[in-house]
Design a protein around this motif. Structure first.
Motif, PDB file in Angstrom:
ATOM      1  N   LYS A   1      -8.975   7.876   9.360  1.00 53.45           N
ATOM      2  CA  LYS A   1      -7.783   8.262   8.614  1.00 53.45           C
ATOM      3  C   LYS A   1      -6.638   7.376   9.078  1.00 53.45           C
ATOM      4  O   LYS A   1      -6.546   7.018  10.242  1.00 53.45           O
ATOM      5  CB  LYS A   1      -7.444   9.728   8.850  1.00 53.45           C
ATOM      6  CG  LYS A   1      -8.449  10.673   8.228  1.00 53.45           C
ATOM      7  CD  LYS A   1      -8.031  12.103   8.427  1.00 53.45           C
ATOM      8  CE  LYS A   1      -9.057  13.039   7.821  1.00 53.45           C
ATOM      9  NZ  LYS A   1      -8.712  14.438   8.057  1.00 53.45           N
ATOM     10  N   GLN A   2      -5.781   7.045   8.146  1.00 55.08           N
ATOM     11  CA  GLN A   2      -4.609   6.241   8.478  1.00 55.08           C
ATOM     12  C   GLN A   2      -3.363   7.081   8.254  1.00 55.08           C
ATOM     13  O   GLN A   2      -3.239   7.772   7.234  1.00 55.08           O
ATOM     14  CB  GLN A   2      -4.574   4.986   7.614  1.00 55.08           C
ATOM     15  CG  GLN A   2      -5.726   4.053   7.895  1.00 55.08           C
ATOM     16  CD  GLN A   2      -5.700   2.846   6.978  1.00 55.08           C
ATOM     17  OE1 GLN A   2      -5.138   2.879   5.897  1.00 55.08           O
ATOM     18  NE2 GLN A   2      -6.320   1.770   7.424  1.00 55.08           N
TER      19      GLN A   2
ATOM     20  N   TYR B   1       3.608   2.565  11.117  1.00 54.78           N
ATOM     21  CA  TYR B   1       2.166   2.783  11.011  1.00 54.78           C
ATOM     22  C   TYR B   1       1.665   3.325  12.337  1.00 54.78           C
ATOM     23  O   TYR B   1       1.929   2.755  13.395  1.00 54.78           O
ATOM     24  CB  TYR B   1       1.442   1.477  10.672  1.00 54.78           C
ATOM     25  CG  TYR B   1       1.566   1.092   9.225  1.00 54.78           C
ATOM     26  CD1 TYR B   1       0.682   1.600   8.278  1.00 54.78           C
ATOM     27  CD2 TYR B   1       2.560   0.229   8.797  1.00 54.78           C
ATOM     28  CE1 TYR B   1       0.785   1.250   6.948  1.00 54.78           C
ATOM     29  CE2 TYR B   1       2.668  -0.129   7.468  1.00 54.78           C
ATOM     30  CZ  TYR B   1       1.771   0.389   6.545  1.00 54.78           C
ATOM     31  OH  TYR B   1       1.881   0.044   5.225  1.00 54.78           O
TER      32      TYR B   1
ATOM     33  N   GLU C   1      -0.552  10.473   5.040  1.00 57.86           N
ATOM     34  CA  GLU C   1      -1.963  10.315   5.382  1.00 57.86           C
ATOM     35  C   GLU C   1      -2.626   9.609   4.209  1.00 57.86           C
ATOM     36  O   GLU C   1      -2.410   9.966   3.051  1.00 57.86           O
ATOM     37  CB  GLU C   1      -2.620  11.672   5.603  1.00 57.86           C
ATOM     38  CG  GLU C   1      -4.104  11.570   5.870  1.00 57.86           C
ATOM     39  CD  GLU C   1      -4.783  12.934   6.004  1.00 57.86           C
ATOM     40  OE1 GLU C   1      -6.006  12.945   6.130  1.00 57.86           O
ATOM     41  OE2 GLU C   1      -4.105  13.971   5.973  1.00 57.86           O
ATOM     42  N   LYS C   2      -3.428   8.605   4.521  1.00 57.25           N
ATOM     43  CA  LYS C   2      -4.147   7.883   3.474  1.00 57.25           C
ATOM     44  C   LYS C   2      -5.426   8.644   3.165  1.00 57.25           C
ATOM     45  O   LYS C   2      -6.277   8.831   4.034  1.00 57.25           O
ATOM     46  CB  LYS C   2      -4.456   6.458   3.910  1.00 57.25           C
ATOM     47  CG  LYS C   2      -4.903   5.565   2.777  1.00 57.25           C
ATOM     48  CD  LYS C   2      -4.942   4.120   3.222  1.00 57.25           C
ATOM     49  CE  LYS C   2      -4.961   3.196   2.041  1.00 57.25           C
ATOM     50  NZ  LYS C   2      -4.897   1.802   2.468  1.00 57.25           N
ATOM     51  N   SER C   3      -5.528   9.072   1.924  1.00 57.33           N
ATOM     52  CA  SER C   3      -6.673   9.855   1.492  1.00 57.33           C
ATOM     53  C   SER C   3      -7.901   8.954   1.357  1.00 57.33           C
ATOM     54  O   SER C   3      -7.832   7.867   0.797  1.00 57.33           O
ATOM     55  CB  SER C   3      -6.363  10.514   0.149  1.00 57.33           C
ATOM     56  OG  SER C   3      -7.498  11.135  -0.369  1.00 57.33           O
TER      57      SER C   3
ATOM     58  N   SER D   1      -4.989   5.126  13.730  1.00 56.92           N
ATOM     59  CA  SER D   1      -5.902   5.983  12.968  1.00 56.92           C
ATOM     60  C   SER D   1      -6.848   6.690  13.928  1.00 56.92           C
ATOM     61  O   SER D   1      -7.098   6.220  15.028  1.00 56.92           O
ATOM     62  CB  SER D   1      -6.668   5.163  11.935  1.00 56.92           C
ATOM     63  OG  SER D   1      -7.373   4.137  12.566  1.00 56.92           O
TER      64      SER D   1
ATOM     65  N   ASN E   1      -7.803   6.614  -1.779  1.00 57.11           N
ATOM     66  CA  ASN E   1      -7.238   5.473  -1.058  1.00 57.11           C
ATOM     67  C   ASN E   1      -5.727   5.348  -1.248  1.00 57.11           C
ATOM     68  O   ASN E   1      -5.184   4.252  -1.227  1.00 57.11           O
ATOM     69  CB  ASN E   1      -7.953   4.175  -1.461  1.00 57.11           C
ATOM     70  CG  ASN E   1      -7.926   3.156  -0.341  1.00 57.11           C
ATOM     71  OD1 ASN E   1      -7.883   3.513   0.835  1.00 57.11           O
ATOM     72  ND2 ASN E   1      -7.948   1.892  -0.695  1.00 57.11           N
ATOM     73  N   GLU E   2      -5.046   6.472  -1.464  1.00 57.90           N
ATOM     74  CA  GLU E   2      -3.597   6.516  -1.640  1.00 57.90           C
ATOM     75  C   GLU E   2      -2.980   7.340  -0.510  1.00 57.90           C
ATOM     76  O   GLU E   2      -3.610   8.238   0.038  1.00 57.90           O
ATOM     77  CB  GLU E   2      -3.221   7.169  -2.977  1.00 57.90           C
ATOM     78  CG  GLU E   2      -3.651   6.401  -4.194  1.00 57.90           C
ATOM     79  CD  GLU E   2      -2.755   5.208  -4.485  1.00 57.90           C
ATOM     80  OE1 GLU E   2      -1.603   5.193  -4.014  1.00 57.90           O
ATOM     81  OE2 GLU E   2      -3.211   4.287  -5.177  1.00 57.90           O
ATOM     82  N   TYR E   3      -1.716   7.051  -0.195  1.00 62.09           N
ATOM     83  CA  TYR E   3      -0.998   7.866   0.776  1.00 62.09           C
ATOM     84  C   TYR E   3      -0.444   9.110   0.099  1.00 62.09           C
ATOM     85  O   TYR E   3      -0.011   9.068  -1.055  1.00 62.09           O
ATOM     86  CB  TYR E   3       0.145   7.068   1.410  1.00 62.09           C
ATOM     87  CG  TYR E   3      -0.314   6.175   2.522  1.00 62.09           C
ATOM     88  CD1 TYR E   3      -0.500   6.677   3.805  1.00 62.09           C
ATOM     89  CD2 TYR E   3      -0.557   4.834   2.298  1.00 62.09           C
ATOM     90  CE1 TYR E   3      -0.918   5.854   4.846  1.00 62.09           C
ATOM     91  CE2 TYR E   3      -0.977   4.006   3.327  1.00 62.09           C
ATOM     92  CZ  TYR E   3      -1.157   4.526   4.591  1.00 62.09           C
ATOM     93  OH  TYR E   3      -1.577   3.715   5.607  1.00 62.09           O
TER      94      TYR E   3
ATOM     95  N   ASP F   1       0.809  -1.218   0.000  1.00 61.23           N
ATOM     96  CA  ASP F   1       0.000   0.000   0.000  1.00 61.23           C
ATOM     97  C   ASP F   1       0.847   1.274   0.000  1.00 61.23           C
ATOM     98  O   ASP F   1       0.348   2.351  -0.297  1.00 61.23           O
ATOM     99  CB  ASP F   1      -1.001   0.012   1.160  1.00 61.23           C
ATOM    100  CG  ASP F   1      -0.356   0.059   2.530  1.00 61.23           C
ATOM    101  OD1 ASP F   1       0.805  -0.384   2.671  1.00 61.23           O
ATOM    102  OD2 ASP F   1      -1.024   0.510   3.474  1.00 61.23           O
ATOM    103  N   LEU F   2       2.153   1.153   0.306  1.00 58.07           N
ATOM    104  CA  LEU F   2       3.044   2.312   0.295  1.00 58.07           C
ATOM    105  C   LEU F   2       3.959   2.349  -0.921  1.00 58.07           C
ATOM    106  O   LEU F   2       4.579   3.375  -1.191  1.00 58.07           O
ATOM    107  CB  LEU F   2       3.919   2.320   1.554  1.00 58.07           C
ATOM    108  CG  LEU F   2       3.250   2.683   2.858  1.00 58.07           C
ATOM    109  CD1 LEU F   2       4.228   2.559   4.004  1.00 58.07           C
ATOM    110  CD2 LEU F   2       2.691   4.086   2.809  1.00 58.07           C
TER     111      LEU F   2
END
Length: 192
Positions: free
Chosen positions: A137-138, A129, A162-164, A132, A168-170, A82-83
């Motif tokens: 929000k992550q 990590y 921050e994960k939008s 949240s 759904n992207e950082y 995811d990163l």
């Protein structure tokens, strides 16, 4: 008279044997001692082996140039999917971070017209990590630790992600706005 002395001697000897046997029974019953000493050695060896495997795993993760943590525990030495990607600062294309298992880079303009780029073995990457919040929000912090930043100094380049919720992207920013990056206080200019 001699027979009485022998009887008393045998009687005392029998009492001592009974006391020793009673003590041994208590020790066997509590597990303090065991009959098969080979089994005890094997159990100890297995336990030591298990402990050393746990320590070796933790040590292997910590010796990697990528360390990923969550809630204070090391969870991986690979960049999470995811990163993964290249995040370029929308205000300065020379300023970017790249997170892939095969390629780790941090590029920062120095302000004097030059750009410093640190790659792979030049950096140690720490990804953490964070919890949240109530809005789901992550957040994640990404730190590039550089042993020699070109001026014979150690440096750490820190980014907060921050994960939008809409894509759904950082998206990343530095903790302090930089003049080169042109970051606003609430802006996350580093994007894929």
């Amino acid at each position: 008279m001699e027979r009485e002395k022998n009887k008393n001697g045998v009687s005392i000897l029998l009492r001592l044997i009974i006391i020793v046997l009673a003590i041994l029974c208590v020790l066997f019953a509590t597990g303090t001692i065991k009959l098969n000493s080979k089994e005890t050695v094997d159990e100890n060896n297995n336990q030591t082996g298990e402990n050393s495997n746990v320590n070796n795993t933790s040590t292997d993760l910590l010796n990697s140039n990528i360390i990923v943590t969550q809630n204070g525990k090391v969870i991986s030495n690979e960049i999470p999917s995811d990163l993964a990607g290249k995040y370029v600062n929308k205000n300065s294309s020379e300023s970017y971070i790249q997170l892939n298992n095969g390629s780790i880079e941090v590029s920062e303009p120095t302000g004097g017209g030059t750009v410093r780029v640190f790659k792979n073995d030049q950096v140690k990457l720490y990804i953490n990590y964070l919890n949240s919040d109530e809005d789901s929000k992550q957040y994640v912090t990404v730190e590039f630790y550089v042993e020699n930043n070109g001026y014979n100094q150690k440096a750490t380049y820190t980014y907060i992600g921050e994960k939008s919720s809409h894509d759904n992207e950082y998206h990343f920013k530095t903790p302090d706005p930089t003049p080169v990056g042109g970051e606003g206080q609430n802006d996350y200019p580093y994007r894929k």
